[in-house]
Design a protein around this motif. Structure first.
Motif, mmCIF file in Angstrom:
data_model
loop_
_atom_site.group_PDB
_atom_site.id
_atom_site.type_symbol
_atom_site.label_atom_id
_atom_site.label_comp_id
_atom_site.label_asym_id
_atom_site.label_seq_id
_atom_site.Cartn_x
_atom_site.Cartn_y
_atom_site.Cartn_z
ATOM 1 N N ALA A 123 0.847 -1.202 0.000
ATOM 2 C CA ALA A 123 0.000 0.000 0.000
ATOM 3 C C ALA A 123 0.875 1.242 0.000
ATOM 4 N N ARG A 124 0.543 2.217 -0.848
ATOM 5 C CA ARG A 124 1.273 3.477 -0.912
ATOM 6 C C ARG A 124 0.693 4.463 0.081
ATOM 7 N N PRO A 125 1.452 5.494 0.484
ATOM 8 C CA PRO A 125 0.927 6.490 1.422
ATOM 9 C C PRO A 125 -0.290 7.190 0.834
ATOM 10 N N GLY A 126 -1.328 7.332 1.644
ATOM 11 C CA GLY A 126 -2.546 7.998 1.197
ATOM 12 C C GLY A 126 -3.485 7.091 0.438
ATOM 13 N N ALA A 127 -3.198 5.803 0.334
ATOM 14 C CA ALA A 127 -4.075 4.886 -0.393
ATOM 15 C C ALA A 127 -5.325 4.620 0.415
ATOM 16 N N ALA A 128 -6.330 4.046 -0.259
ATOM 17 C CA ALA A 128 -7.601 3.781 0.387
ATOM 18 C C ALA A 128 -7.439 2.719 1.464
ATOM 19 N N ALA A 129 -8.309 2.783 2.432
ATOM 20 C CA ALA A 129 -8.282 1.797 3.506
ATOM 21 C C ALA A 129 -8.702 0.444 2.950
ATOM 22 N N PRO A 130 -8.340 -0.618 3.644
ATOM 23 C CA PRO A 130 -8.732 -1.959 3.171
ATOM 24 C C PRO A 130 -10.240 -2.052 3.013
ATOM 25 N N GLY A 131 -10.684 -2.542 1.904
ATOM 26 C CA GLY A 131 -12.101 -2.686 1.615
ATOM 27 C C GLY A 131 -12.665 -1.531 0.813
ATOM 28 N N MET A 132 -11.988 -0.328 0.785
ATOM 29 C CA MET A 132 -12.481 0.816 0.045
ATOM 30 C C MET A 132 -12.020 0.813 -1.401
ATOM 31 N N SER A 133 -11.029 0.009 -1.739
ATOM 32 C CA SER A 133 -10.579 -0.072 -3.119
ATOM 33 C C SER A 133 -11.359 -1.086 -3.934
ATOM 34 N N ARG A 187 -24.242 10.221 -4.677
ATOM 35 C CA ARG A 187 -25.081 11.128 -3.888
ATOM 36 C C ARG A 187 -24.276 12.340 -3.405
ATOM 37 N N ARG A 188 -23.039 12.121 -2.995
ATOM 38 C CA ARG A 188 -22.210 13.239 -2.532
ATOM 39 C C ARG A 188 -21.877 14.203 -3.684
ATOM 40 N N VAL A 189 -21.618 13.629 -4.884
ATOM 41 C CA VAL A 189 -21.370 14.502 -6.045
ATOM 42 C C VAL A 189 -22.630 15.281 -6.394
ATOM 43 N N LEU A 190 -23.800 14.633 -6.308
ATOM 44 C CA LEU A 190 -25.048 15.325 -6.609
ATOM 45 C C LEU A 190 -25.314 16.446 -5.604
ATOM 46 N N ALA A 191 -24.834 16.284 -4.369
ATOM 47 C CA ALA A 191 -25.025 17.309 -3.341
ATOM 48 C C ALA A 191 -24.115 18.514 -3.533
ATOM 49 N N GLY A 192 -23.142 18.381 -4.460
ATOM 50 C CA GLY A 192 -22.288 19.521 -4.740
ATOM 51 C C GLY A 192 -20.830 19.325 -4.394
ATOM 52 N N GLU A 193 -20.449 18.195 -3.869
ATOM 53 C CA GLU A 193 -19.049 17.945 -3.551
ATOM 54 C C GLU A 193 -18.302 17.546 -4.824
ATOM 55 N N SER A 194 -17.027 17.894 -4.847
ATOM 56 C CA SER A 194 -16.205 17.528 -6.003
ATOM 57 C C SER A 194 -15.504 16.201 -5.744
ATOM 58 N N CYS A 208 -12.069 12.301 -2.785
ATOM 59 C CA CYS A 208 -10.920 11.413 -2.805
ATOM 60 C C CYS A 208 -9.814 11.859 -1.855
ATOM 61 N N ALA A 209 -9.833 13.128 -1.445
ATOM 62 C CA ALA A 209 -8.798 13.613 -0.531
ATOM 63 C C ALA A 209 -9.061 13.199 0.906
ATOM 64 N N ALA A 267 -10.627 7.214 1.587
ATOM 65 C CA ALA A 267 -11.453 7.227 0.385
ATOM 66 C C ALA A 267 -10.657 6.655 -0.780
ATOM 67 N N PRO A 268 -11.321 6.090 -1.791
ATOM 68 C CA PRO A 268 -10.602 5.568 -2.956
ATOM 69 C C PRO A 268 -9.914 6.690 -3.735
ATOM 70 N N HIS A 269 -8.812 6.357 -4.384
ATOM 71 C CA HIS A 269 -8.058 7.318 -5.169
ATOM 72 C C HIS A 269 -8.812 7.629 -6.462
ATOM 73 N N ARG A 270 -8.480 8.762 -7.085
ATOM 74 C CA ARG A 270 -9.166 9.147 -8.320
ATOM 75 C C ARG A 270 -8.879 8.163 -9.446
#
Length: 281
Positions: free
Chosen positions: A10-20, A32-39, A44-45, A49-52
């Motif tokens: 795993a690289r630094p900043g990678a998603a937690a186990p199970g999120m990839s 749903r989060r994107v529809l609410a207005g989040e980018s 991903c930051a 959270a999963p990487h882009r």
């Protein structure tokens, strides 16, 4: 092998186990989060959270997730545009502020309070030092811009002259042998202020008449000492034979003899008036 799973460390900043690993519930939550207005960058930051790049892989392998994410992004952009239009419409509907800077803070009550303090003998500088009152320049600006305040201000100054007259009398009556010199100074200043505010009423006419008479006498004496001067303009020309320089009018007997020899007509009178020949020219 599951989506996104691998044996690499795993690289630094990678998603937690199970999120990839893509799941339908995780894809719907992101949409749903994107529809609410989040980018996607902000999502991903977050830690865990999963990487882009992982999201791009999910979009390539799961068409339903790609369609839902694109639709959520479009709907979010449309919502932002609607909000911007509503904000612009609200700003356009608001009344525009008057041109020429801030509106004046003058009120009739404030003008009456200032004039009342002036009529009681208080100076304008003392009024302006009061924290509850406007600055000195602001009060003078009100005098220029508000005709009703200008009239009140002029009347207050006239009444202030009467107040100063009474105050000068009080100062003179309260003087003692120990304070007579200070009282005399105060009396002179107060009388000067009253004379400047109401010159027709409080200026001593006898003193003015004496000053005017002294000025006229000085001018008459200066005029008497100046000698009467006579300015004589002399013109030079040649005689008819072209050999002699003649002066008009002659300045001495020799020049007068030259003129008579050339023209045969002497001058008459002490100022050597020009003869008819010169008057005709």
């Amino acid at each position: 092998m599951a989506d996104g799973a691998g044996g690499s460390p795993a690289r630094p900043g990678a998603a937690a186990p199970g999120m990839s690993v893509y799941t339908e519930a995780l894809g719907q939550a992101i949409c749903r989060r994107v529809l609410a207005g989040e980018s996607l960058r902000a999502i991903c930051a977050e830690p865990g959270a999963p990487h882009r790049t992982t999201l791009r892989g999910w979009m390539a392998r799961h068409p339903e997730f790609a369609q839902g994410l694109v639709a959520s992004q479009q709907a979010a952009r449309l919502a932002w545009r609607r909000r911007d239009r509503a904000c612009f419409a609200h700003l356009a509907a608001r009344p525009k502020p008057p041109r020429g800077g801030k509106p004046s803070t003058y009120t009739p009550a404030m003008g009456e309070a200032i004039c009342a303090r002036l009529m009681e003998g208080e100076s304008l500088t003392a009024i302006a030092r009061d924290p509850a009152m406007p600055a000195y320049a602001t009060i003078l600006g009100w005098v220029r811009r508000h005709p009703e305040f200008e009239d009140m201000y002029a009347q207050a100054r006239q009444v202030q002259a009467d107040y100063f007259c009474d105050e000068a009398r009080d100062v003179a009556l309260a003087a003692t042998p120990e304070t007579v010199w200070v009282a005399r100074l105060c009396f002179s200043v107060i009388r000067w202020q009253a004379a400047r505010l109401a010159p027709r009423k409080y200026v001593e006419r006898l003193a003015v008449m004496e000053a005017n008479e002294a000025r006229r006498r000085a001018e008459a004496e200066a005029a008497a000492q100046r000698p009467d001067r006579l300015i004589c303009v002399t013109r030079f020309e040649r005689s008819p034979d072209g050999k002699t320089i003649l002066a008009v009018p002659p300045r001495n007997a020799e020049e007068e003899a030259r003129w008579e020899a050339a023209h045969g007509k002497p001058y008459d009178g002490p100022l050597y008036q020009v003869v008819d020949r010169w008057a005709a020219r």
